[in-house]
Scaffold this motif. Structure first.
Motif, PDB file in Angstrom:
ATOM      1  N   HIS A 372       0.809  -0.891   0.008  1.00  0.00           N
ATOM      2  CA  HIS A 372       0.373  -0.521  -0.275  1.00  0.00           C
ATOM      3  C   HIS A 372       0.772   1.389  -0.026  1.00  0.00           C
ATOM      4  O   HIS A 372       0.306   2.437  -0.788  1.00  0.00           O
ATOM      5  N   PRO A 390       6.799   2.097  -5.223  1.00  0.00           N
ATOM      6  CA  PRO A 390       5.735   3.563  -5.570  1.00  0.00           C
ATOM      7  C   PRO A 390       4.819   2.901  -4.822  1.00  0.00           C
ATOM      8  O   PRO A 390       5.161   1.398  -4.517  1.00  0.00           O
ATOM      9  N   PRO A 391       4.290   3.759  -3.802  1.00  0.00           N
ATOM     10  CA  PRO A 391       3.174   2.836  -2.925  1.00  0.00           C
ATOM     11  C   PRO A 391       1.652   2.348  -3.931  1.00  0.00           C
ATOM     12  O   PRO A 391       1.785   3.428  -5.255  1.00  0.00           O
ATOM     13  N   ALA A 393      -1.496   1.629  -3.428  1.00  0.00           N
ATOM     14  CA  ALA A 393      -2.352   2.081  -2.083  1.00  0.00           C
ATOM     15  C   ALA A 393      -3.820   2.399  -3.124  1.00  0.00           C
ATOM     16  O   ALA A 393      -4.547   2.754  -4.059  1.00  0.00           O
ATOM     17  N   THR A 394      -3.529   3.443  -4.445  1.00  0.00           N
ATOM     18  CA  THR A 394      -4.553   4.044  -5.522  1.00  0.00           C
ATOM     19  C   THR A 394      -4.380   3.065  -6.231  1.00  0.00           C
ATOM     20  O   THR A 394      -5.305   3.678  -7.161  1.00  0.00           O
ATOM     21  N   VAL A 395      -3.681   2.244  -6.771  1.00  0.00           N
ATOM     22  CA  VAL A 395      -3.463   1.008  -7.982  1.00  0.00           C
ATOM     23  C   VAL A 395      -4.418   0.308  -7.720  1.00  0.00           C
ATOM     24  O   VAL A 395      -5.525  -0.064  -8.617  1.00  0.00           O
TER      25      VAL A 395
END
Lengths: 431, 212
Positions: A372, A390-391, A393-395
């Motif tokens: 996340h 990279p995070p 969480a938004t993907v």
């Protein structure tokens, strides 16, 4: 059953009341005695000194690094050691105090004896009991000599007139009497005994890990009242509120030390060939262990190595065929570019996932966090320009994360349990 | 360096990226001093976004400076401007505020700090062209409420508080509709002193980034 029936005569009632009062007094004095014994008594066994700088304050500066005092006693963006950082607990938030020598808000009016009592017996200058969010169950083992050095160092800092923030604890945890009961049950002032059957190096490692390093404060599980089984317990635990799992240092299936060199590299640089620190441990390396002397890191590794044992092989969970295809595709799209199509990673840069002890931990909490939130290993002298993840969480949604983690945990010979979307929601931080 | 900062481009994309929880602005080609200030502000919690703060927590000022310089050096095309949906009168008002300000309310022209071409000024003033109007609205709004804070004295907070909501809408509508001038780089300096004292200008940059 009414009171009249239970105590048929007033004499019986009076006797019962007297017994009750005597019992309460007995328990009360027991709790009081358990809290005040060893108060301020500097029974000190000589700790094995390491090759430390000569002056007291200089030595104290180093010890403060080893204990990572600045880490808790500094507010984000605030002045070092002026306090104000909140430590989240299941009972509320405890705010770290101002340790600068300010006469009103800091330690300006304290004596070395009073400082020792705070570390050794968890008591403030005015006798108030301190909350064990300040890990005095571990710091109690710090020697009087080291306590004096720490006090000298803190006294050499510029005085900052920053008021201490009141704790935000729920009733009844905000009462001293509750704290006294907790201490009676769970806290004993102690010293780390010198073990003559072991080397000086081992003893130094024991002292660093058990006392200053307070590793047990995270690497042990806590009961409902927030106490660990023993302050020597290093069998791993989920850090409350933050939901990161501090792995067991005694199990070779988790973070038990089998190779001292790798352990030293991890503590000093934040990365080794096959692993990187993340989450709260990143902070520990950044603020504390990266500054330790090579001898001290070696001592800690030697000590930890003697604790690490293999555990009986866990039952191998069945591989779930249904999730394999989806998980495999997600891995290829999002992860393989860095972690490799065979999970081999890149040595010292992208941790391998195949055969990774982090991947196969029983609880997937850390994996959920890492996917996340992404992250960088800490900037250290040995790794000054870290590579970041990279995070996602938004993907990736919860189902995606569950599927890809399940695939990673069950591929390339990894045999760990599947991860569900519920697990992901449970361990993910605030989003 | 590009490989090291995949942690950033994953969300920010080459031209910025909209996601379910907001907009991740473009970072390519912004002045290095501006990017460095933002990275520090996120790490210190002066700008609030959990993922950013957590990502940057283990990094040093020196590395943040290097990261800032890396993104500042990238030259990537800008997307086409957003067509305005405001009335012509509103757009004229927006343009007037941007170019001339409003002396009666002590609102300086945006151009007086952000450059005549509105592409920012080295070392630390960002462009205000090439950003979606939702993002412009959100940032100006955040300065008004104190959710976004720059280094003191916080000139943008001052200016945002002097602007009415209708001013904010007009300005962001006009700015988002402007094409990005070429070359799409910040001006090297301002022709005159800026009208307000500003803590972010010039940037208190960290140590010089190593050549990369």
């Amino acid at each position: 059953m009414s009171l009249a029936m239970a105590f048929p005569t007033t004499r019986g009632l009076r006797q019962a009341l007297i017994s009750l009062i005597v019992l309460a007094l007995g328990l009360g004095s027991g709790v009081w005695w358990l809290n005040v014994r060893d108060d301020g008594v500097a029974t000190d066994t000589a700790a094995t000194p390491s090759s430390n700088p000569s002056t007291l304050a200089q030595r104290g500066a180093y010890l403060a690094r080893a204990g990572n005092c600045e880490g808790c006693h500094t507010a984000p963006g605030g002045v070092a050691y002026a306090g104000g950082r909140g430590v989240p607990t299941p009972f509320g938030t405890v705010y770290a105090s101002n340790l600068t020598p300010d006469a009103v808000h800091g330690l300006g009016g304290w004596s070395a004896e009073q400082f020792w009592r705070a570390l050794h017996n968890g008591r403030s200058r005015d006798g108030r009991l301190l909350y064990p969010a300040f890990p005095y169950p571990n710091f109690t083992r710090i020697t009087r000599a080291d306590s004096d050095a720490l006090f000298a160092y803190l006294g050499s800092l510029p005085a900052i007139a920053q008021a201490n923030r009141a704790h935000e604890l729920r009733f009844p945890f905000n009462l001293q009497v509750t704290l006294a009961l907790w201490r009676a049950l769970y806290f004993r002032p102690a010293q780390t005994p010198h073990d003559a059957t072991r080397s000086e190096q081992w003893n130094r490692g024991a002292y660093l890990v058990e006392a200053l390093g307070h590793c047990n404060a995270c690497h042990a599980s806590r009961n409902a009242l927030g106490a660990s089984a023993s302050t020597l317990d290093l069998a791993g635990g989920l850090i409350p509120v933050q939901n990161w799992y501090a792995p067991s240092l005694t199990s070779l299936d988790e973070a038990g030390v089998s190779d001292a060199d790798s352990a030293i590299r991890l503590l000093r640089d934040g990365v080794c060939a096959d692993a990187a620190v993340s989450g709260p441990m990143s902070e520990v390396v950044a603020g504390s262990t990266q500054y330790l002397l090579p001898d001290d890191l070696q001592s800690m590794a030697v000590y930890l190595q003697t604790l690490a044992v293999g555990s009986p092989k866990r039952a191998q969970p069945a591989r779930e065929a249904a999730s394999t295809l989806a998980g495999s595709k997600l891995y290829e799209d999002h992860c393989a570019g860095c972690h490799g199509i065979d999970g081999e990673g890149v040595r010292g840069v992208y941790p391998p996932l195949a055969g990774s002890r982090t991947v196969t931990l029983q609880t997937p909490a850390n994996l959920v966090h890492v996917v996340h939130e992404g992250g960088f290993p800490p900037v250290t002298a040995g790794n000054p320009r870290p590579f970041g993840m990279p995070p996602f969480a938004t993907v990736l949604n919860d189902d995606d994360v569950a599927q890809v983690l399940t695939w990673i945990r069950q591929n390339w010979g990894n045999r760990a349990s599947a991860v569900t979307a519920l697990d992901v929601r449970r361990y993910a931080g605030k989003r | 360096m590009a490989q090291r900062v995949l942690a950033c481009t994953g969300c920010h994309g080459p031209q910025g990226r909209a996601a379910s929880d907001g907009y991740y602005p473009r970072i390519a080609g912004k002045p290095a001093g501006y990017l460095y200030n933002q990275l520090r502000n996120f790490r210190l919690g002066q700008r609030h976004y959990g993922l950013m703060t957590q990502l940057l927590a283990p990094l040093s000022d020196g590395y943040l400076d290097e990261i800032a310089h890396h993104f500042a050096s990238l030259e990537i095309a800008y997307p086409a401007p957003q067509p305005a949906t405001a009335s012509p009168a509103e757009l004229r008002r927006g343009e007037a505020l941007v170019r001339d300000g409003d002396p009666t309310r002590q609102i300086p022209a945006c151009a007086s700090c952000h450059g005549a071409r509105l592409m920012g000024v080295l070392p630390a003033v960002p462009a205000v062209i090439g950003l979606p109007r939702d993002y412009l609205n959100a940032q100006l709004g955040a300065w008004r409420t104190g959710n976004r804070q720059a280094q003191a004295p916080d000139c943008m907070a001052e200016i945002a508080k002097r602007l009415a909501t209708t001013d904010v809408f007009a300005v962001s509508q006009w700015l988002a509709a402007q094409p990005v001038p070429q070359p799409a780089r910040p001006d090297p300096s301002l022709p005159a002193a800026p009208p307000l004292r500003c803590g972010s200008m010039p940037a208190k940059s960290g140590p010089a980034a190593p050549g990369q």
